[in-house]
Motif scaffolding. Structure first.
Motif, mmCIF file in Angstrom:
data_model
loop_
_atom_site.group_PDB
_atom_site.id
_atom_site.type_symbol
_atom_site.label_atom_id
_atom_site.label_comp_id
_atom_site.label_asym_id
_atom_site.label_seq_id
_atom_site.Cartn_x
_atom_site.Cartn_y
_atom_site.Cartn_z
ATOM 1 N N ASN A 288 0.763 -1.402 -0.193
ATOM 2 C CA ASN A 288 -0.086 -0.066 0.048
ATOM 3 C C ASN A 288 0.787 1.262 -0.050
ATOM 4 O O ASN A 288 0.435 2.061 0.517
ATOM 5 N N PHE B 31 -10.970 1.966 -0.183
ATOM 6 C CA PHE B 31 -10.435 0.658 0.582
ATOM 7 C C PHE B 31 -10.878 -0.462 -0.204
ATOM 8 O O PHE B 31 -12.334 -0.637 -0.395
ATOM 9 N N VAL C 116 -1.515 -2.018 6.602
ATOM 10 C CA VAL C 116 -2.340 -2.759 5.799
ATOM 11 C C VAL C 116 -1.733 -3.252 4.736
ATOM 12 O O VAL C 116 -0.883 -2.715 3.989
ATOM 13 N N ARG D 144 -10.126 8.206 0.765
ATOM 14 C CA ARG D 144 -9.509 7.075 0.707
ATOM 15 C C ARG D 144 -10.212 5.876 0.188
ATOM 16 O O ARG D 144 -11.529 5.913 0.733
ATOM 17 N N ASN E 275 -9.872 2.191 11.159
ATOM 18 C CA ASN E 275 -9.902 3.227 10.614
ATOM 19 C C ASN E 275 -8.863 4.132 11.547
ATOM 20 O O ASN E 275 -9.336 4.605 12.642
ATOM 21 N N ASN F 254 -11.214 -4.404 -1.576
ATOM 22 C CA ASN F 254 -10.945 -5.729 -1.077
ATOM 23 C C ASN F 254 -11.015 -6.754 -2.166
ATOM 24 O O ASN F 254 -11.921 -6.917 -2.920
ATOM 25 N N VAL G 73 -5.552 0.159 -0.286
ATOM 26 C CA VAL G 73 -5.778 1.512 0.132
ATOM 27 C C VAL G 73 -5.206 2.429 -0.689
ATOM 28 O O VAL G 73 -3.950 2.530 -0.742
ATOM 29 N N VAL H 167 -10.713 -3.414 8.508
ATOM 30 C CA VAL H 167 -9.591 -2.674 8.489
ATOM 31 C C VAL H 167 -9.948 -1.533 9.378
ATOM 32 O O VAL H 167 -11.073 -0.874 9.603
ATOM 33 N N VAL I 184 -6.068 -6.248 0.743
ATOM 34 C CA VAL I 184 -7.000 -4.950 1.047
ATOM 35 C C VAL I 184 -6.019 -3.960 0.515
ATOM 36 O O VAL I 184 -4.749 -3.655 1.000
#
Length: 673
Positions: free
Chosen positions: A437, A628, A608, A626, A640, A630, A614, A638, A612
């Motif tokens: 990420n 997120f 993360v 943002r 926050n 999957n 981001v 996840v 997943v």
């Protein structure tokens, strides 16, 4: 270039339809929230059935109904597939390649420098502009389609190449012979008039220079088309092109036959075609890679002009995947998602590359999911449009390094030439950052203002100008972090291997040198990099035997013979750091090295990991958005950690430390206020 709305659309070919269903198609598009269609780019033989006889009735009727129904239209110039009458009258418009003279049939088989092709191409473009540019529904133009040089290497092209070389070397044959090493095997050229047919060369420097020259033909061709279109377009209309990527059965890496960085100067907004695996193989990496590269061309938002709806049978999406992928494009900064194509065609080469609708034109699961996406975008698109990114990491890519490593492949085992290519190394690096990420931009050897990044990664930058290496060295000295891999800096931009100590020029910044390399066979990795782990890593494919000068050894080769050599190092130079990977490693080892380097460089990271993903940016309201995403068949949660915000799709408040639950193949978008 800013947009007023997200373009959600399809390629539409009224010419291909087995019967007239235009009204019904438009009705179904409106129901799906589709607000844009792409037309005309493949239809020269329909628009001009015989020389000088023009029939734009299919174009005009689509423009008429789109204007009535308030649907945007992007008009493509129809020059990437030549009509039969043109080839019959002027057979030389077909490209002569290494395989010989072309035979009519496929698309993209022409010599894009041929005067007759350019004459007739300009005429059909102008006639198309006359019937379309003034129409209110036309918002922009796509010049040509996935343009490349198509291997063109006929006599006319080679004459231009000789002129190009005479200019490059200031008419100095001795200099050219020396730089290219043409004395080898009596390849020396002692008179410009004796210049041989380049198609047969075994000299990598000459061959790669010819490919570099061929790429410039694309720059010229697209600029030529853009200039013609520019005479007709209104100020608010854009010019774009759908750049594509190296193809491995899907979009994979840097396009070998086009330098996107240079060719994109012809357009006002960059565009691309991104195709990717679906079903269990959907990771989002190809979407992110293509998006990051296209966004980086102009450091601005871009258009996805083609992506698949159903595509190949192995790409028919699982439930949720079409929607997940649409938002994935937007998460990279795209201002459009456009499917190739609306309907599955009933004849010829791409019969089983399926569109949004299947061959029966009926609603299906994919179409119904497109309706969900389109109508969501009507509601929330204003929060997603024109997403801006400011990344801290950049990857330096190079067409010249790619070409050089096609001539001098990275050998995996004795007797194999080029088992691993440039794009493999690039994706090895990019995919690791993606899984972690860490968002990134792309830069090129000629890119300016490198100091805006904290970290620059240089994967296999094999053939590179001296000036670029000095700039990277200065980048480190001034406080930046450079992560370079094996094969970086080995040869200059003429693919002449340096007589200096390797890695040349940037060796001081990296604190290592080497003069031997080999293939790893049962070679492990051990050292400080693995302090908190019970096992080390593995060296894979290729390994340089690094000797340390000032660097710290993060990992050495675990082997009875190679154990005295370093494999991965870290060096403090000036106010910055240089990291060097002397070998290709397993994924886990690469992630450990990247995490250490990025942490040291104070790059913002989150705890993360894939599946997943981001991705973030700042929207037009000035708020951080943002995504997120999957990419898995399992529900993921996840925490926050970012602050208070609002779920853009669900409309509910999200507080810091709330758990965001993401269903399989689903997503959440949070706007942090």
């Amino acid at each position: 270039m800013s947009m007023e709305e997200i373009l959600y659309g399809v390629a539409y070919y009224d010419e291909y339809m087995p019967y007239d269903r235009l009204e019904e198609d438009i009705r179904m598009m409106k129901r799906a929230g589709i607000n844009t269609v792409r037309i005309a780019e493949s239809t020269w033989s329909t628009c001009e059935p015989q020389e000088g006889v023009f029939d734009f009735s299919h174009v005009i009727r689509v423009l008429d109904i789109c204007e009535r129904e308030h649907i945007n239209v992007i008009v493509g110039t129809p020059t990437y597939a030549v009509p039969t009458w043109l080839v019959k009258a002027h057979p030389e418009v077909l490209a002569t390649t290494k395989q010989g003279k072309g035979i009519y049939g496929a698309r993209q088989i022409m010599d894009i420098t041929n005067p007759d092709y350019l004459f007739y191409g300009e005429r059909v473009i102008r006639e198309l502009m006359k019937v379309s540019a003034h129409r209110d529904c036309v918002i922009g133009f796509q010049i040509d389609n996935e343009t490349k040089y198509y291997g063109t290497a006929g006599e006319h092209v080679q004459q231009r190449f000789v002129t190009y070389l005479r200019d490059k070397f200031c008419d100095d044959l001795d200099l050219m012979n020396q730089e290219f090493g043409l004395d080898y095997w009596s390849n020396r050229i002692n008179s410009w008039e004796d210049f041989p047919d380049v198609r047969g060369t075994i000299n990598g420097s000459l061959g790669a220079e010819f490919e570099k020259f061929q790429r410039t033909l694309v720059d010229d061709f697209l600029s030529w088309q853009a200039d013609i279109v520019g005479e007709y377009k209104r100020e608010e209309q854009f010019i774009t092109h759908n750049f594509d990527f190296d193809w491995r059965g899907y979009s994979y890496g840097v396009q070998p036959d086009v330098n996107h960085s240079l060719a994109s100067k012809a357009v006002t907004i960059a565009g691309c075609d991104i195709y990717h695996p679906n079903q269990d193989d959907l990771t989002g990496a190809e979407i992110a890679f293509g998006g990051d590269m296209t966004r980086s061309l102009k450091q601005d938002n871009y258009l996805v002009l083609e992506t698949e709806a159903q595509g190949f049978p192995c790409w028919t999406p699982y439930k949720g995947q079409l929607r997940l992928c649409a938002y994935s494009h937007l998460a990279s900064g795209a201002n459009s998602v456009m499917y190739w194509h609306w309907h599955s065609i009933h004849n010829s080469y791409e019969t089983y590359w399926k569109g949004l609708l299947s061959h029966d034109f009926q609603e299906n699961e994919t179409y119904r999911e497109a309706c969900i996406v389109g109508n969501e975008l009507k509601s929330i698109g204003s929060k997603l449009i024109n997403l801006k990114k400011k990344n801290q990491v950049a990857i330096m890519v190079s067409n010249e390094a790619l070409t050089a490593l096609r001539w001098f492949g990275i050998q995996a085992t004795s007797g194999d030439n080029g088992n691993v290519c440039y794009n493999d190394v690039l994706r090895w690096i990019y995919d690791a950052l993606f899984r972690m990420n860490v968002e990134c931009d792309f830069v090129w050897p000629q890119s300016e203002n490198l100091s805006r990044y904290k970290v620059i990664v240089a994967p296999a930058l094999y053939a590179v100008p001296d000036a670029t290496l000095y700039r990277l060295k200065d980048f480190v000295a001034d406080g930046g972090t450079l992560i370079a891999t094996f094969k970086t800096g080995f040869a200059n931009d003429n693919i002449k291997v340096s007589t200096l100590e390797q890695p040349r020029i940037i060796g001081d910044a990296l604190g290592v040198s080497y003069n031997q390399f080999t293939f790893p066979r049962n070679v492990g990795l051990a050292g400080r990099l693995f302090t908190d782990h019970t096992t080390g890593g593995t060296a894979e494919v290729f390994m340089e035997l690094l000797e340390v000068k000032t660097a710290e050894v993060l990992a050495s080769y675990k082997h009875t013979n190679w154990g005295t050599y370093a494999a991965i190092t870290k060096n403090e130079y000036g106010r910055g750091f240089g990291y060097y990977l002397g070998c290709m490693t397993d994924e886990k080892t690469l992630e450990l090295l990247l995490r250490e380097a990025l942490t040291q460089a104070e790059v913002d990271m989150i705890d993360v990991m894939a599946p997943v993903i981001v991705r973030s940016g700042v929207n037009e309201m000035g708020n951080t958005l943002r995504y997120f995403l999957n990419y898995s068949p399992e529900t993921k949660c996840v925490e926050n950690v970012f602050g208070n915000g609002q779920d853009v799709i669900a409309g509910k408040e999200i507080k810091k430390k709330d758990v965001i639950t993401i269903a399989p193949w689903d997503l959440a978008i949070v706007e942090f206020l």
